[in-house]
Design an enzyme around this catalytic site. Structure first.
Site, PDB file in Angstrom:
ATOM      1  N   LYS A  32       0.842  -1.213   0.000  1.00  0.00           N
ATOM      2  CA  LYS A  32       0.000   0.000   0.000  1.00  0.00           C
ATOM      3  C   LYS A  32       0.869   1.252   0.000  1.00  0.00           C
ATOM      4  CE  LYS A  32      -3.847  -2.326   0.182  1.00  0.00           C
ATOM      5  NZ  LYS A  32      -4.628  -2.449  -1.072  1.00  0.00           N
ATOM      6  N   ALA A  70       3.163   7.066   1.218  1.00  0.00           N
ATOM      7  CA  ALA A  70       2.199   7.698   0.304  1.00  0.00           C
ATOM      8  C   ALA A  70       1.164   8.554   1.031  1.00  0.00           C
ATOM      9  CB  ALA A  70       1.494   6.625  -0.523  1.00  0.00           C
ATOM     10  N   LEU A  72      -1.731   9.867   3.846  1.00  0.00           N
ATOM     11  CA  LEU A  72      -2.991   9.345   4.399  1.00  0.00           C
ATOM     12  C   LEU A  72      -3.496   8.166   3.587  1.00  0.00           C
ATOM     13  CD1 LEU A  72      -5.561   9.807   6.260  1.00  0.00           C
ATOM     14  CD2 LEU A  72      -6.446  11.219   4.391  1.00  0.00           C
ATOM     15  N   GLU A 122       4.583  14.926   6.089  1.00  0.00           N
ATOM     16  CA  GLU A 122       4.330  15.367   7.473  1.00  0.00           C
ATOM     17  C   GLU A 122       5.077  14.474   8.459  1.00  0.00           C
ATOM     18  OE1 GLU A 122      -0.028  15.289   7.057  1.00  0.00           O
ATOM     19  OE2 GLU A 122      -0.001  17.465   7.331  1.00  0.00           O
ATOM     20  N   GLU A 142      -2.535  17.076  -1.590  1.00  0.00           N
ATOM     21  CA  GLU A 142      -3.851  17.346  -0.990  1.00  0.00           C
ATOM     22  C   GLU A 142      -4.705  18.250  -1.872  1.00  0.00           C
ATOM     23  OE1 GLU A 142      -1.027  17.165   0.657  1.00  0.00           O
ATOM     24  OE2 GLU A 142      -1.314  16.396   2.684  1.00  0.00           O
TER      25      GLU A 142
END
Ligand code: 1HE
Length: 268
Positions: A32, A70, A72, A122, A142
């Site tokens: 993922k 990657a 969230l 982040e 985002e």
């Protein structure tokens, strides 16, 4: 063997102790692309809440596979169809994890490769030192995904590269890589080799510092930066009072006085 929770307690992270107090903490969902789901954040909180007290001397924060992280877990977020207050609490758990890292007193060296995007940036920004290699790229997607940062980019990424560059990154989906990214401040080290090997080398080096000194460097500086100048100077003096008189430093000071300690020289 330092008694952190046993490695089997972790599923989303892989934890490896290297023998000198250096731990490698790897995001372990390469299939993922190490996207940050709620379970991974809880494991980061578990590890970093107790690392300092349990004697961890330094951490290399890495990612399994080709990409560091990657961001969230967009699929989890989409499936959960969260309410505003549910997602606020998700973000508060991210802040819990990242604050434990930044203010926890254990040096964290992030080994960055491939995508370091969105929440991945982040996360990387909560480490104390970032090492990139030629595969590493940074972005804040985002803006294009119809969402906003929630894991501290407005604070930590702004601190690294300045507010206007951070705004441009998220507005435009701009990608930074290579020397330009390092020059902007997204990483302190760039290597032609492996960021993981370089991060290990740096972690081994900082693990030789006294733990109380590393604690001050990797906790106090962030706290002091949140204070007014006059309060920060006062608090710095108090911290230096504690750290600079620690008994463990006597030997190192004596070695300098006796001319047996290494001198600071320019790189050859
Ligand atoms: C994911 C995620 C994810 C991959 N959440 N599952 N982050 C982003 O906008 C970045 C989204 N990801 C990508 O752009 C690409 O996946 C990568 C550049 C990171 C890697 O590309 P690639 O071609 O190697 O992999 P892939 O085919 O896109 O993905 C492989 C698998 O990883 C696939 O799952 P599969 O089950 O279909 O095999 C993907 O769904 C999965 N995957 N990225 C969930 N992010 C607190 S607010 C923070 C806000 C943000 O972080 S926004 C940034 C989100």
């Amino acid at each position: 063997m330092i008694n952190v929770d046993s490695a089997q307690d972790y599923q989303s992270l892989a934890i490896e102790e290297r023998g000198n107090g250096v731990f490698v903490v790897s995001l372990n969902r390469p299939e993922k692309r190490n996207a940050l789901d709620a379970a991974t954040i809880e494991e980061l909180i578990s590890f970093f809440s107790t690392a300092q007290r349990k004697g961890v001397r330094a951490v290399v924060l890495a990612g399994e596979g080709d990409h560091f992280c990657a961001g969230l877990d967009l699929v989890e977020h989409w499936k959960e169809d969260r309410s505003p207050d549910e997602f606020m609490h998700v973000c508060l758990r991210w802040h819990e994890a990242f604050n434990k890292m930044e203010y926890g007193g254990v040096p964290i060296i992030a080994a960055l490769k491939g995508a370091v995007v969105g929440g991945g940036l982040e996360l990387a920004s909560a480490a104390h030192v970032r090492v990139m290699d030629q595969s590493t790229y940074f972005a804040l997607p985002e803006g294009q995904r119809g969402i906003f940062t929630g894991g501290g980019a407005t604070i930590r990424v702004s601190d690294l590269i300045g507010k206007s560059r951070m705004i441009d990154m998220i507005l435009m989906g701009r990608v930074y890589q290579g020397q330009e990214a390092a020059d902007l401040g997204l990483a302190q080290y760039i290597t032609d080799g492996s960021s993981y090997e370089k991060a290990l080398e740096l972690a081994d080096r900082v693990a030789q510092n006294l733990p109380l000194t590393n604690f001050a460097i990797c906790s106090a500086i962030s706290h002091l930066n949140n204070m007014s100048g006059v309060d920060a100077a006062y608090a710095e003096a108090v911290i230096a009072g504690v750290v600079n008189t620690q008994p463990a430093a006597r030997e190192r000071l004596e070695a300098f006085a006796n001319k047996t300690a290494a001198r600071v020289r320019p790189n050859s």
